[in-house]
Design a protein around this motif. Sequence first.
Motif, PDB file in Angstrom:
ATOM      1  N   ASN B  32       0.819  -1.215   0.000  1.00 22.70           N
ATOM      2  CA  ASN B  32       0.000   0.000   0.000  1.00 22.70           C
ATOM      3  C   ASN B  32       0.853   1.266   0.000  1.00 22.70           C
ATOM      4  N   GLU B  33       1.887   1.260   0.809  1.00 21.12           N
ATOM      5  CA  GLU B  33       2.750   2.445   0.880  1.00 21.12           C
ATOM      6  C   GLU B  33       3.445   2.680  -0.458  1.00 21.12           C
ATOM      7  N   LEU B  34       3.916   1.598  -1.085  1.00 26.10           N
ATOM      8  CA  LEU B  34       4.657   1.773  -2.337  1.00 26.10           C
ATOM      9  C   LEU B  34       3.730   2.021  -3.528  1.00 26.10           C
ATOM     10  N   ARG B  35       2.487   1.557  -3.443  1.00 24.63           N
ATOM     11  CA  ARG B  35       1.493   1.915  -4.459  1.00 24.63           C
ATOM     12  C   ARG B  35       1.240   3.425  -4.378  1.00 24.63           C
ATOM     13  N   ASP B  36       1.039   3.938  -3.162  1.00 31.21           N
ATOM     14  CA  ASP B  36       0.826   5.380  -2.983  1.00 31.21           C
ATOM     15  C   ASP B  36       2.020   6.177  -3.512  1.00 31.21           C
ATOM     16  N   TYR B  37       3.199   5.694  -3.216  1.00 28.22           N
ATOM     17  CA  TYR B  37       4.410   6.381  -3.673  1.00 28.22           C
ATOM     18  C   TYR B  37       4.471   6.399  -5.196  1.00 28.22           C
ATOM     19  N   CYS B  38       4.137   5.269  -5.811  1.00 27.98           N
ATOM     20  CA  CYS B  38       4.137   5.179  -7.277  1.00 27.98           C
ATOM     21  C   CYS B  38       3.151   6.189  -7.867  1.00 27.98           C
ATOM     22  N   LYS B  39       1.970   6.247  -7.270  1.00 27.38           N
ATOM     23  CA  LYS B  39       0.928   7.164  -7.736  1.00 27.38           C
ATOM     24  C   LYS B  39       1.419   8.618  -7.658  1.00 27.38           C
ATOM     25  N   GLN B  40       2.053   8.934  -6.551  1.00 27.73           N
ATOM     26  CA  GLN B  40       2.596  10.294  -6.376  1.00 27.73           C
ATOM     27  C   GLN B  40       3.654  10.611  -7.427  1.00 27.73           C
ATOM     28  N   GLN B  41       4.522   9.671  -7.674  1.00 30.09           N
ATOM     29  CA  GLN B  41       5.616   9.908  -8.622  1.00 30.09           C
ATOM     30  C   GLN B  41       5.102  10.071 -10.050  1.00 30.09           C
ATOM     31  N   VAL B  42       4.096   9.252 -10.392  1.00 32.15           N
ATOM     32  CA  VAL B  42       3.504   9.329 -11.731  1.00 32.15           C
ATOM     33  C   VAL B  42       2.832  10.695 -11.921  1.00 32.15           C
ATOM     34  N   LYS B  43       2.174  11.149 -10.880  1.00 34.26           N
ATOM     35  CA  LYS B  43       1.508  12.457 -10.919  1.00 34.26           C
ATOM     36  C   LYS B  43       2.546  13.584 -10.998  1.00 34.26           C
ATOM     37  N   LYS B  44       3.538  13.470 -10.169  1.00 35.00           N
ATOM     38  CA  LYS B  44       4.598  14.486 -10.088  1.00 35.00           C
ATOM     39  C   LYS B  44       5.320  14.668 -11.417  1.00 35.00           C
ATOM     40  N   ARG B  45       5.473  13.575 -12.135  1.00 33.23           N
ATOM     41  CA  ARG B  45       6.179  13.624 -13.416  1.00 33.23           C
ATOM     42  C   ARG B  45       5.255  13.969 -14.582  1.00 33.23           C
ATOM     43  N   GLY B  46       3.984  14.244 -14.270  1.00 37.28           N
ATOM     44  CA  GLY B  46       3.043  14.639 -15.332  1.00 37.28           C
ATOM     45  C   GLY B  46       2.638  13.490 -16.244  1.00 37.28           C
ATOM     46  N   LEU B  47       2.754  12.252 -15.725  1.00 35.01           N
ATOM     47  CA  LEU B  47       2.430  11.092 -16.564  1.00 35.01           C
ATOM     48  C   LEU B  47       0.986  10.620 -16.392  1.00 35.01           C
ATOM     49  N   ALA B  48       0.323  11.116 -15.339  1.00 32.90           N
ATOM     50  CA  ALA B  48      -1.015  10.601 -15.017  1.00 32.90           C
ATOM     51  C   ALA B  48      -2.084  11.114 -15.957  1.00 32.90           C
ATOM     52  N   GLY B  49      -3.062  10.258 -16.245  1.00 28.88           N
ATOM     53  CA  GLY B  49      -4.236  10.727 -16.975  1.00 28.88           C
ATOM     54  C   GLY B  49      -4.580   9.914 -18.207  1.00 28.88           C
ATOM     55  N   THR B  50      -5.713  10.269 -18.778  1.00 30.64           N
ATOM     56  CA  THR B  50      -6.225   9.602 -19.972  1.00 30.64           C
ATOM     57  C   THR B  50      -5.179   9.634 -21.086  1.00 30.64           C
ATOM     58  N   GLY B  51      -4.982   8.468 -21.707  1.00 27.92           N
ATOM     59  CA  GLY B  51      -4.002   8.374 -22.779  1.00 27.92           C
ATOM     60  C   GLY B  51      -2.582   8.240 -22.272  1.00 27.92           C
ATOM     61  N   ARG B  52      -2.417   8.299 -20.965  1.00 33.86           N
ATOM     62  CA  ARG B  52      -1.083   8.174 -20.388  1.00 33.86           C
ATOM     63  C   ARG B  52      -1.037   7.025 -19.371  1.00 33.86           C
ATOM     64  N   VAL B  53      -0.766   7.329 -18.123  1.00 31.52           N
ATOM     65  CA  VAL B  53      -0.531   6.255 -17.150  1.00 31.52           C
ATOM     66  C   VAL B  53      -1.583   6.274 -16.033  1.00 31.52           C
ATOM     67  N   ARG B  54      -1.992   5.083 -15.594  1.00 32.00           N
ATOM     68  CA  ARG B  54      -2.892   4.954 -14.453  1.00 32.00           C
ATOM     69  C   ARG B  54      -2.302   3.958 -13.463  1.00 32.00           C
ATOM     70  N   VAL B  55      -2.344   4.331 -12.205  1.00 33.20           N
ATOM     71  CA  VAL B  55      -1.853   3.468 -11.120  1.00 33.20           C
ATOM     72  C   VAL B  55      -3.048   3.024 -10.282  1.00 33.20           C
ATOM     73  N   ASN B  56      -3.210   1.733 -10.109  1.00 31.99           N
ATOM     74  CA  ASN B  56      -4.348   1.216  -9.332  1.00 31.99           C
ATOM     75  C   ASN B  56      -3.944   0.158  -8.321  1.00 31.99           C
ATOM     76  N   MET B  57      -4.740   0.065  -7.262  1.00 33.40           N
ATOM     77  CA  MET B  57      -4.630  -1.079  -6.368  1.00 33.40           C
ATOM     78  C   MET B  57      -5.499  -2.182  -6.965  1.00 33.40           C
ATOM     79  N   ALA B  58      -5.189  -3.405  -6.620  1.00 32.95           N
ATOM     80  CA  ALA B  58      -6.007  -4.535  -7.057  1.00 32.95           C
ATOM     81  C   ALA B  58      -6.107  -5.539  -5.925  1.00 32.95           C
ATOM     82  N   GLY B  59      -7.063  -6.447  -6.046  1.00 30.91           N
ATOM     83  CA  GLY B  59      -7.165  -7.556  -5.112  1.00 30.91           C
ATOM     84  C   GLY B  59      -6.036  -8.545  -5.386  1.00 30.91           C
TER      85      GLY B  59
END
Lengths: 106, 106
Positions: B32-59
């Motif tokens: 969970n901590e490293l998923r959150d970190y990944c999400k933050q980094q993807v956002k910080k680098r401007g990679l997040a969003g439609t047509g780009r990158v999505r970070v999700n938790m899964a079962g």
Amino acid sequence: MSTSDPYFQRHIFFCCNRREDGRECCADKGANELRDYCKQQVKKRGLAGTGRVRVNMAGCLDRCELGPVAVVYPEGVWYRYQNREDIDEIVEQHLANGEPVQRLKI
Amino acid sequence: MSTSDPYFQRHIFFCCNRREDGRECCADKGANELRDYCKQQVKKRGLAGTGRVRVNMAGCLDRCELGPVAVVYPEGVWYRYQNREDIDEIVEQHLANGEPVQRLKI
């Protein structure tokens, strides 16, 4: 299975996100029940397992306004489903036979 | 974006499953901590969003013994990561530039 084969042939993720702030969310639209139903059907048909099909829940897939949604990889085919008949069709046609269900695609 | 473009160019799912019966699980290994970190980094680098990158938790992704694990689609590349440096490398090399990180692949 060789090292180049995919670990799962098809991997379907159901958005099961629940929003607590009143905005619409997949969890309010039957996502959990229909994810469970999909998992049962995949198992019942002998499709589940390594090299075959995996059914998972996921956090918010960020397409809330179209929910409930699911995505099948590696194809990247997105679905809006509404009932067990929709799930049956996705399982039978896409997960088992590799043909996306056009009428449910978003 | 044309209708044939993928909704997300790359979609990474982190197994965040927690087992309550004592068996090993990704949630006990920092998922969970490293998923959150990944999400933050993807956002910080401007990679997040439609047509780009999505970070999700899964079962449970059903590879518990190798955990913590994550999978990147549409490539279907599976990773075992252990710390922020591993996540930085996955974000920089794979999610941003499309080159799987060989040393972390499983």
